[in-house]
Design a protein around this motif. Structure first.
Motif, PDB file in Angstrom:
ATOM      1  N   LEU A  21      -4.767 -12.627  13.290  1.00  0.00           N
ATOM      2  CA  LEU A  21      -3.644 -12.240  12.440  1.00  0.00           C
ATOM      3  C   LEU A  21      -2.328 -12.205  13.191  1.00  0.00           C
ATOM      4  O   LEU A  21      -2.289 -12.265  14.429  1.00  0.00           O
ATOM      5  N   THR A  25      -1.054  -6.742   7.885  1.00  0.00           N
ATOM      6  CA  THR A  25      -1.543  -7.204   6.584  1.00  0.00           C
ATOM      7  C   THR A  25      -2.074  -6.008   5.810  1.00  0.00           C
ATOM      8  O   THR A  25      -2.363  -4.948   6.393  1.00  0.00           O
ATOM      9  N   THR A  67      -5.879 -13.226   8.516  1.00  0.00           N
ATOM     10  CA  THR A  67      -5.125 -12.456   7.523  1.00  0.00           C
ATOM     11  C   THR A  67      -3.675 -12.361   7.985  1.00  0.00           C
ATOM     12  O   THR A  67      -3.398 -12.234   9.188  1.00  0.00           O
ATOM     13  N   GLN A  69       0.543 -11.111   6.514  1.00  0.00           N
ATOM     14  CA  GLN A  69       1.222 -10.274   5.535  1.00  0.00           C
ATOM     15  C   GLN A  69       1.736 -11.104   4.363  1.00  0.00           C
ATOM     16  O   GLN A  69       1.829 -12.333   4.440  1.00  0.00           O
ATOM     17  N   GLN A  70       2.042 -10.408   3.286  1.00  0.00           N
ATOM     18  CA  GLN A  70       2.565 -11.069   2.105  1.00  0.00           C
ATOM     19  C   GLN A  70       3.934 -11.680   2.399  1.00  0.00           C
ATOM     20  O   GLN A  70       4.598 -11.344   3.360  1.00  0.00           O
ATOM     21  N   PRO A  95      -4.503 -13.849   2.935  1.00  0.00           N
ATOM     22  CA  PRO A  95      -3.120 -13.383   3.033  1.00  0.00           C
ATOM     23  C   PRO A  95      -2.856 -12.213   2.097  1.00  0.00           C
ATOM     24  O   PRO A  95      -3.493 -12.081   1.044  1.00  0.00           O
ATOM     25  N   GLY A  96      -1.919 -11.369   2.503  1.00  0.00           N
ATOM     26  CA  GLY A  96      -1.439 -10.363   1.568  1.00  0.00           C
ATOM     27  C   GLY A  96      -0.650 -11.018   0.455  1.00  0.00           C
ATOM     28  O   GLY A  96      -0.173 -12.153   0.595  1.00  0.00           O
TER      29      GLY A  96
END
Length: 548
Positions: A21, A25, A67, A69-70, A95-96
């Protein structure tokens, strides 16, 4: 149980031990609390490249999981997923996502529609109680059919929702597809009628773990074997029937037998016409095995299509060949074919032996490759390359002996992929020496992630073939190069790596190459990431396939 906690539990049940990552996230805290190790890269793409390398070395049995973050994270992550898609590499991408109330409303970024063209399956988790169904679909897509990345977007508001009942999730079992018996019969007839068959072995040989079956099939048919760029290491390149790798740069043996053969048995390959594959001369009969029906008759017409799992196809074909031939001893031409391959291989080896022993300065890159090969055991080593000259110089010369002992890649030639890929490989096979060869342009893309290898205790070896240029670009941009020096680059990469905590050396003299490798390998064995910066010339003698 909250959704983020349930995701962590499902990942654990599916055997996920670490998650790649950058930098935060919606599920990070939950997976950390569950004992899944977060490995933080310096950028999203390298995190995905690490997951990619991990999945490749694990043959998709252990899935590299990413993963981000958005919004910005999902936007930045596009390149790494696109790379995995073009090379058919299984990655779970989580993903977020923006809260559902904002999803799809500009300027909010919605990952699902944007990634649909570069994933095998893409969906959004809309409710807590749809989690188990979505995760089953994701892992089914990852473990069934043609490998590729899948995406499940986790909106930040869904991540903290409560499941309405206890988590009910059973890990997904992989499924394989067998081949049509009638097609197997027809393929065997065609191959037995051939005078000089050869095998074109692709990445499907690796993912289906078909190397033993392909080897037995090659010996029975007296058919030499060429591996593709992605299929390199699927066949022992020291075997008497090995033709080496056919790529943008290609062995003389592969070109010779592509001209010589009358029939090609393509196993686990898309047979995509590409600059990274040699041309198939006209007039060849083709038996084409692939897991994906979209590959059939795409660029080359198949006389016999064998749709299904590569290992199952090879086993079924061998049984049918023995049945039709009436004995188990194989074709009598085996010795003659081996002698022919040995002759062309000896001439090829002699052609490059002088370059691999060159005493010129700046260093000849083949000298670096030759000394590396002399010092290392391919059975205990995983090697990969980066795009451009390092790939074209290394791929045809390095002789891989074990599956996934070499990670060939390149349907998409994103500079810098090799660094993340080799870190993922090291995490999958920590007892092996894991080495990445790269050039100036590649390390310029991802060099700061040497710090990731240091911080995360991933003791890889990076070899920079520094010729201070983007090799061969002058052919395409001669005016820009002549007027503005567009192809030339600069940097002190050993200094950079040392400042980031790695063992680092700069090598300028031929006699210092082997000692530098010995010291760097020792450093990795002691748990330290290492880098060797080799000051090389631009070497014009590259094995680009040219038919006479």
């Amino acid at each position: 149980m909250q959704v983020d906690q349930a995701i962590a539990e499902i990942l654990k049940r599916e055997g996920v031990e670490q998650i790649f990552l950058f930098p935060f996230t919606p599920i990070l805290e939950a997976v950390s609390a569950a004992g899944i190790r977060p490995i933080v890269a310096r950028q999203e793409r390298v995190a995905e490249n690490m997951a990619d390398g991990f999945s490749r070395v694990s043959n998709g049995k252990r899935i590299g999981t990413v993963t981000v973050q958005q919004a910005a994270g999902a936007e930045n992550a596009f390149a790494g997923i696109a790379q995995a898609y073009t090379d058919s590499s299984p990655i779970l991408f989580l993903p977020g996502g923006m809260p559902r109330s904002e999803s799809g409303t500009p300027p909010s970024f919605n990952a699902v529609p944007n990634y649909q063209a570069t994933t095998k399956w893409a969906d959004q988790l809309l409710t807590a109680d749809s989690l188990t169904q979505r995760m089953r679909r994701a892992f089914t897509a990852l473990r069934t059919g043609r490998p590729g990345p899948v995406l499940l977007e986790i909106p930040t508001d869904v991540a903290v929702e409560e499941l309405s009942s206890e988590l009910d999730y059973t890990p997904v079992t992989a499924a394989r597809t067998g081949v049509d018996p009638d097609a197997v019969r027809d393929a065997a007839r065609l191959l037995l009628a051939a005078k000089r068959p050869m095998i074109w072995a692709g990445q499907g040989v690796l993912y289906s773990e078909a190397t033993p079956a392909v080897t037995e099939l090659a010996e029975f048919l007296a058919a030499p074997v060429m591996t593709t760029l992605l299929g390199k290491s699927g066949f022992d390149e020291t075997h008497p029937l090995a033709l080496g790798t056919g790529s943008h740069s290609c062995t003389d043996m592969a070109i010779d037998y592509l001209d010589r053969c009358d029939t090609i048995l393509a196993l686990g390959s898309s047979l995509t016409r590409s600059v990274f594959a040699p041309d198939i001369p006209t007039g060849k009969r083709i038996v084409h095995n692939t897991i994906d029906p979209r590959d059939l008759n795409k660029h080359h017409v198949a006389d016999v299509p064998l749709l299904g799992d590569c290992q199952l196809a090879a086993v079924a074909l061998l049984e049918e060949l023995k049945k039709q031939l009436g004995h188990d001893s194989g074709r009598p031409e085996l010795t003659e074919v081996k002698d022919h391959v040995a002759t062309t291989t000896a001439a090829w080896d002699a052609r490059y032996a002088k370059l691999m022993a060159s005493d010129q300065t700046p260093l000849n890159p083949y000298r670096v490759i030759g000394d590396f090969m002399a010092l290392t055991d391919p059975r205990q080593t995983i090697v990969t390359h980066d795009s451009g000259n390092p790939r074209d110089q290394l791929v045809p010369l390095y002789k891989a002996t074990t599956p996934r002992g070499y990670l060939g890649w390149g349907h998409s030639t994103q500079l810098g992929f090799g660094l993340g890929a080799i870190m993922g490989a090291k995490l999958a096979e920590p007892e092996k020496l894991c080495v990445n060869f790269m050039g100036d342009a590649a390390i310029g893309m991802v060099g700061m992630d040497i710090e990731t290898a240091v911080r995360e205790d991933i003791p890889i070896l990076t070899v920079v073939l520094k010729n201070s240029a983007m090799g061969n670009y002058e052919k395409y941009i001669p005016v820009s190069v002549e007027k503005y020096g567009t192809k030339f680059l600069s940097g002190n990469y050993a200094d950079l790596a040392r400042s980031l905590g790695a063992h680092a050396q700069r090598v300028e003299r031929p006699e210092d190459v082997r000692p530098a490798f010995q010291q760097a390998i020792a450093a990795t064995q002691n748990g330290q990431a290492a880098l060797i910066e080799c000051i090389t010339c631009e070497e014009p003698d590259m094995p680009i396939p040219i038919r006479k």
